[in-house]
Structure formats: structure tokens, C-alpha cells
Design a protein around this motif. Structure first.
Motif, mmCIF file in Angstrom:
data_model
loop_
_atom_site.group_PDB
_atom_site.id
_atom_site.type_symbol
_atom_site.label_atom_id
_atom_site.label_comp_id
_atom_site.label_asym_id
_atom_site.label_seq_id
_atom_site.Cartn_x
_atom_site.Cartn_y
_atom_site.Cartn_z
ATOM 1 N N GLY A 4 -1.333 12.255 -2.061
ATOM 2 C CA GLY A 4 -2.413 12.088 -2.111
ATOM 3 C C GLY A 4 -3.148 11.030 -3.160
ATOM 4 O O GLY A 4 -4.934 11.057 -2.333
ATOM 5 N N ILE A 5 -2.656 10.319 -3.789
ATOM 6 C CA ILE A 5 -3.188 9.130 -4.629
ATOM 7 C C ILE A 5 -2.889 8.080 -4.130
ATOM 8 O O ILE A 5 -1.558 7.243 -3.688
ATOM 9 C CB ILE A 5 -2.674 9.440 -6.082
ATOM 10 C CG1 ILE A 5 -2.470 11.317 -6.997
ATOM 11 C CG2 ILE A 5 -3.058 7.996 -6.623
ATOM 12 C CD1 ILE A 5 -4.089 10.922 -6.679
ATOM 13 N N GLU A 11 -3.323 -1.067 -8.503
ATOM 14 C CA GLU A 11 -4.403 -0.273 -8.492
ATOM 15 C C GLU A 11 -4.641 0.606 -7.751
ATOM 16 O O GLU A 11 -4.039 0.821 -6.616
ATOM 17 C CB GLU A 11 -5.238 -1.305 -7.708
ATOM 18 C CG GLU A 11 -6.740 -1.203 -8.505
ATOM 19 C CD GLU A 11 -8.121 -1.804 -7.680
ATOM 20 O OE1 GLU A 11 -8.944 -1.642 -7.493
ATOM 21 O OE2 GLU A 11 -7.164 -2.988 -6.622
ATOM 22 N N ARG A 12 -4.970 1.156 -8.510
ATOM 23 C CA ARG A 12 -5.204 2.886 -8.065
ATOM 24 C C ARG A 12 -6.760 2.818 -7.209
ATOM 25 O O ARG A 12 -7.497 2.412 -7.972
ATOM 26 C CB ARG A 12 -5.218 4.050 -8.897
ATOM 27 C CG ARG A 12 -5.512 5.413 -8.828
ATOM 28 C CD ARG A 12 -5.426 6.848 -9.460
ATOM 29 N NE ARG A 12 -3.846 6.785 -9.948
ATOM 30 C CZ ARG A 12 -3.926 8.125 -10.859
ATOM 31 N NH1 ARG A 12 -4.651 8.941 -11.480
ATOM 32 N NH2 ARG A 12 -2.339 7.684 -10.830
ATOM 33 N N LEU A 13 -6.521 3.282 -5.712
ATOM 34 C CA LEU A 13 -7.983 4.269 -5.614
ATOM 35 C C LEU A 13 -8.687 4.423 -5.302
ATOM 36 O O LEU A 13 -7.782 5.828 -5.667
ATOM 37 C CB LEU A 13 -7.032 3.729 -3.724
ATOM 38 C CG LEU A 13 -7.069 2.057 -3.751
ATOM 39 C CD1 LEU A 13 -7.045 1.870 -1.584
ATOM 40 C CD2 LEU A 13 -7.786 0.633 -3.236
ATOM 41 N N ARG A 14 -10.209 4.844 -5.590
ATOM 42 C CA ARG A 14 -10.441 5.911 -5.818
ATOM 43 C C ARG A 14 -10.654 6.793 -5.066
ATOM 44 O O ARG A 14 -11.100 8.083 -4.215
ATOM 45 C CB ARG A 14 -12.096 5.445 -5.960
ATOM 46 C CG ARG A 14 -12.275 4.946 -7.846
ATOM 47 C CD ARG A 14 -13.764 4.899 -7.407
ATOM 48 N NE ARG A 14 -14.241 3.079 -7.176
ATOM 49 C CZ ARG A 14 -15.227 2.863 -6.716
ATOM 50 N NH1 ARG A 14 -16.212 3.536 -7.610
ATOM 51 N NH2 ARG A 14 -15.623 2.548 -6.417
ATOM 52 N N GLU A 15 -10.075 6.215 -3.505
ATOM 53 C CA GLU A 15 -10.322 7.621 -1.571
ATOM 54 C C GLU A 15 -9.150 6.029 -1.225
ATOM 55 O O GLU A 15 -8.577 5.261 -1.262
ATOM 56 C CB GLU A 15 -11.473 7.397 -1.251
ATOM 57 C CG GLU A 15 -12.433 5.994 -1.216
ATOM 58 C CD GLU A 15 -14.028 5.908 -0.191
ATOM 59 O OE1 GLU A 15 -14.065 7.641 0.030
ATOM 60 O OE2 GLU A 15 -14.195 5.478 -0.980
ATOM 61 N N VAL A 55 0.826 -1.455 -0.141
ATOM 62 C CA VAL A 55 0.011 0.602 -0.389
ATOM 63 C C VAL A 55 1.146 0.991 -0.192
ATOM 64 O O VAL A 55 1.799 1.561 1.219
ATOM 65 C CB VAL A 55 -0.743 0.013 1.115
ATOM 66 C CG1 VAL A 55 -1.814 1.234 1.232
ATOM 67 C CG2 VAL A 55 -2.050 -1.019 1.472
ATOM 68 N N SER A 56 0.897 2.182 -1.559
ATOM 69 C CA SER A 56 1.234 3.544 -1.104
ATOM 70 C C SER A 56 0.752 4.791 -0.980
ATOM 71 O O SER A 56 -0.849 4.640 -1.524
ATOM 72 C CB SER A 56 2.295 3.679 -1.806
ATOM 73 O OG SER A 56 1.837 3.197 -3.171
#
Length: 520
Positions: free
Chosen positions: A79-80, A91-95, A74-75
């Protein structure tokens, strides 16, 4: 901690499965038995999303809490937030996970009835079991994060986590058992799904067998009536419901026994039993009571009851149950289809005796094990009532008819190779069933290379859910159990031999997704 459902729902997240095991082993002291946790709770009224899902909800006297689980790396950069799985895929998280957990908590609070809206201390947390250390940030409080170090001592972290949220709302008193019961009953329509006896990645297996209307009715009726006979054909969920009922009765504080005839089925039930439940062979229930240092049981559940319906065993059960068979609390699950002589002993007079006590009778009519082609084949060949399809379509039944034993051995060799090499089933998905012992079966004459991939199962095998070989078992031993793929051997075509009808019925109905028959 009591888990609902008692096994993890189908998930691709290894982190959620590990989280499930941590919660199940937490809060096991007698003074902590009010706690329970729910896996994968759907939220149709999520605060700002059309559809939301909470990884875990934890409920107890000290509060109502939401946990979001993020496995792998997890990184966060500018803010992303991103996660990285074990294959290196990002995978980019939406929040942020913390915003996700907080939003899920608000959605859950909005779902509570007015009578519970201000009862519980509430809070949210994020669990990252594969991250050794996440840098501190103003975006979250350290107390709501469990990293890899916390995960290894999870119960201690959970206690600190609960104290953190309790300190934020010190005026709240502990929730009462009745309030916790109301909460659980209110959420039940959204989470009460019973996982099939085995879970696999294949298409038919991905269909969670939800408690059908008649099965939910059984649970409600049993809670309102002390004596119940529940009848249903193979695959209608009797064992699944027996375990669910045992979980509920045990959770209510009753000393509960779950009895059966087969040592194989007993091993399976033990592996899936909740803490405090006594699982025993029916004939030795008095020994189990003595070992538990109790004079008798408050409640009795019998699975595969047709195997022990004789007056001798009923007398044994009668002595071990408070109030006896005539006045005690019990539930018999049984299959009315003819299986006489296959396993145990069935005497019609014993069933008539049970009926003379005037128990409530509940039929199970929805088959939640067998795919539709398997169901139709059993009904067509054997004229057996195995319920209506609740699973849906699946692969066609495979049947190979041969003239002699040598041809049968060749056909079995090719079929097993096809299932593994062409259809891509795992070895552990497949069980070969025969009326004969291994040394007398066609299976023992397969090539040396293939025989090395086959394990002869025994009564300890149901404990091993990670088998990496094709299984072999005699049909009578495998009663009450099931497999994704069943290959039936050493028998003629079903429907052509009345003495073998019971063997065909049990053998064919063990298959969940695919049935293959080598007939001679």
C-alpha cells in the motif's frame, strides 16, 4: 487540442512536458475543435488539502477530466507508493496516484459554479509514460491508467478513457460551446498565465510573467472593439499578447493573420503559433492568403507595427483584410520609442492615418521581460519608456570600458569565459549582439577555441529552442526576440552617441536576466 497556456509552465517534470506535447497533438480534426486542456491548474479549494495542483485538466463537449502524471519508475508495496527518477532517487508518495487524481477531481467539481455543477461528464485518470506495465489491482480500473504502451498511442487511449467515463453517466448530453466558454472563463483567473518567450532554470527565468492588469484589460477590450492600437516599450509583452490574441481569434473560428516585418520574428511566431493561424511578413500577406486559398482574412494582428507603418504596406494589408483597414478587425502592437531606420520603414503619416480611423488605444505599462537592473539602466542611459518593473530584481548590469579594439577583444574573451565557467550559464543562454556583421565584429577575433563555441544565428535560429552554443546576431535582426543573457559589443557606452540610440535601445532590452556591455 488547444493548450492553455500555449507552452508548458515551468516544471521539473519531463513527463509533464511529454504529456503536454501528446495533448497538443490530440483531437486535431475539425469536428474536435471544442476540446482544450490546461496545464498545472491550481486548486485553492482542494477537497481535503490546503493547496492542490492538477497536472492537466481536459475539457470538451464529452466531459471534464483530470489527469495526474507520474514519470519515472513507479512501485507499490504493502500500500506504499514510491516513484524513482532518472537519477535513481526514490520518493514516497503520501497517497496513491489514483487517490490523488480522484481528490483533485472532487476539488475541481467543488470549484464549479452552480450553473455548471451538473453539466459535464467527469472523470480522472493517471498517466505513467515510463512504466511498461502496471499489474492489475482492485484499487483502480484499468481504463483510467495510461502506461507506457498506452502513452505511445495516446489519442486512442484518450478516446477509450472518455468512453469509459461517459458510459458511467449515459444520461448526460454533450456540453454546448457556450457552456464550454463559460467554464473556460470561470477558470481563467486561476490558470491564465502566459509563459515568457523562452523558459530557463535560472532564478529570474523562473518567474512566470502573468498577464498583468493592463494586459488582461487589453484582451477584454480587443474582444469588444474591432480596431485597437496597443503601444508599449520593449519588454511590455507585445509579442506575447499578439500570440495570445491570435490564439483566441483563431479558436473562435476567424481566419486570422499575424504579420510582422522581420523574418527572424516571423520564424519565432511560427514556432509558437496555434494550428490554423497564418503567420506572414506584412509585405507578402497577399501571397499567404493565396496559399491558404482564401480571398482575405477575418482578423489581422501586426507585431512590431512600427516597422511597417508606411502607406505602401498599409495598402497591402488593406487589400487582404475583410472590410479593409477602415472597417475590418485588427490590432496593431507597436513601440513608440524612436527606432527609425533600424528595421523597416516608419512614416508618421501612416500612423496618423490609423489614428484617423479612431481605434481604441491601449498602453502597456508593465515590463514583464527585463530584470530591474536592466530596466533602470535603459531608462537612465536612454531616457526610454520601457514600463514599470514586473519581473523584480536580478544581477547587476556588467559594463567593461576599454580604450581600443585589442583590449575589447581580450575583455570579451574573459567575459564569455566568466559567464560560462564561473557564473555557470549554459552556452545556449548567451547571445552576443553587435551592430556589425560577424566578420567585422570583435567576436570574429576571439581565440579559435572560443570561436568554435559560437554560432552565427540566422532567420531559422528562432525555431531552434535547444541551441548548445553561444549565439551571435546583429541587433536589427534580433528585434522582437530575447535571450537570458545578452553581451553587447562593438559600441560606445550608451547615451554618448545619439545616432546609436536605437541600437542601444534594442540591444539592451533583449536581455531578460543579465546584460553585459563591452564598450570602447
Amino acid at each position: 487540442m488547444r493548450m492553455i497556456p500555449s507552452q508548458p509552465l515551468v516544471t521539473s517534470s519531463n513527463a509533464e512536458i511529454r504529456m503536454f506535447d501528446q495533448l497538443r497533438s490530440a483531437f486535431s480534426r475539425p469536428d474536435q475543435n471544442g476540446w482544450f486542456a490546461m496545464h498545472s491548474l491550481n486548486l485553492p479549494r482542494h477537497e481535503y488539502k490546503r493547496f492542490g495542483e492538477i497536472d492537466f485538466v481536459i475539457c470538451g463537449p464529452e466531459g471534464l477530466f483530470v489527469l495526474e502524471v507520474k514519470g519515472g519508475g513507479v512501485s507499490c508495496h504493502d500500500g506504499i507508493w514510491e516513484t524513482t527518477n532518472r537519477y535513481g532517487e526514490t520518493e514516497r508518495l503520501r497517497e496513491s496516484p489514483f487517490k490523488q487524481a480522484e481528490g483533485a477531481l472532487h476539488g475541481l467539481r467543488g470549484k464549479l459554479p452552480a450553473s455548471l455543477s451538473n453539466v459535464f461528464v467527469v472523470g480522472y485518470g493517471v498517466v505513467m509514460p515510463d512504466v511498461d506495465r502496471l499489474p492489475d489491482s482492485a484499487e483502480w480500473d484499468r481504463a483510467v491508467l495510461a502506461d507506457g504502451r498506452d502513452f505511445r498511442q495516446f489519442e486512442k487511449w484518450l478516446e477509450r478513457f472518455i468512453r469509459y467515463w461517459s458510459a458511467k453517466d449515459p444520461r448526460k448530453s454533450a456540453a454546448t460551446p457556450s457552456q464550454l466558454k463559460v467554464l473556460q472563463q470561470h477558470l481563467r483567473p486561476d490558470f491564465e498565465a502566459v509563459v515568457p518567450l523562452h523558459v530557463s532554470a535560472h532564478e529570474v527565468e523562473m518567474r512566470i510573467a502573468r498577464l498583468t492588469e493592463d494586459q488582461l484589460r487589453l484582451i477584454d477590450v480587443v474582444e469588444a472593439n474591432p480596431r485597437v492600437i496597443c503601444s508599449g516599450g520593449a519588454g511590455t509583452g507585445k509579442t506575447m499578447l499578439a500570440l495570445e490574441l491570435a490564439k483566441r481569434w483563431s479558436a473562435s473560428g476567424m481566419k486570422t493573420a499575424l504579420a510582422c516585418h522581420s523574418p527572424w520574428l516571423k520564424r519565432f511566431l511560427e514556432r509558437n503559433a496555434v494550428p490554423g493561424l497564418i503567420v506572414s511578413l506584412a509585405e507578402s500577406l497577399h501571397v499567404a492568403a493565396k496559399r491558404a486559398s482564401i480571398e482575405g482574412f477575418d482578423a489581422l494582428i501586426v507585431d512590431e507595427g512600427q516597422d511597417i507603418l508606411n502607406m505602401y504596406v498599409l495598402a497591402q494589408l488593406d487589400r487582404c483584410l475583410h472590410g479593409g483597414i477602415s472597417e475590418g478587425r485588427w490590432c496593431f502592437f507597436h513601440d513608440a520609442n524612436n527606432q527609425s531606420g533600424l528595421c523597416g520603414s516608419y512614416v508618421p503619416d501612416a500612423y496618423e492615418y490609423l489614428e484617423s480611423i479612431c481605434p481604441v488605444r491601449i498602453p502597456l505599462k508593465t515590463n514583464c521581460r527585463n530584470s530591474l537592473p536592466i530596466l533602470q539602466r535603459i531608462q537612465g542611459d536612454l531616457d526610454a519608456d520601457v514600463g514599470n518593473s514586473g519581473v523584480g530584481d536580478g544581477p547587476a548590469v556588467r559594463e567593461i570600458c576599454v580604450a581600443d579594439a585589442d583590449s575589447a577583444i581580450q575583455a570579451l574573451e574573459k567575459e564569455l569565459h566568466d559567464l560560462v565557467d564561473v557564473e555557470r550559464f549554459s552556452l545556449g543562454d548567451i547571445v552576443v549582439l553587435s551592430p556589425l556583421p560577424f566578420v567585422q565584429s570583435w567576436t570574429s577575433s576571439l581565440s579559435e577555441n572560443l570561436r568554435g563555441s559560437i554560432s552565427v544565428l540566422d532567420d531559422a535560429s528562432p525555431r531552434n529552442i535547444n541551441r548548445h552554443s553561444i549565439g551571435f546576431a546583429q541587433i536589427g535582426d534580433f528585434k522582437g526576440l530575447e535571450s537570458e543573457v545578452v553581451v553587447l559589443v562593438d559600441m560606445p557606452r550608451p547615451g554618448h552617441s545619439e545616432p546609436l540610440r536605437s541600437l542601444h535601445y534594442v540591444g539592451m532590452s533583449r536581455a531578460r536576466a543579465l546584460l553585459s556591455m563591452i564598450c570602447c
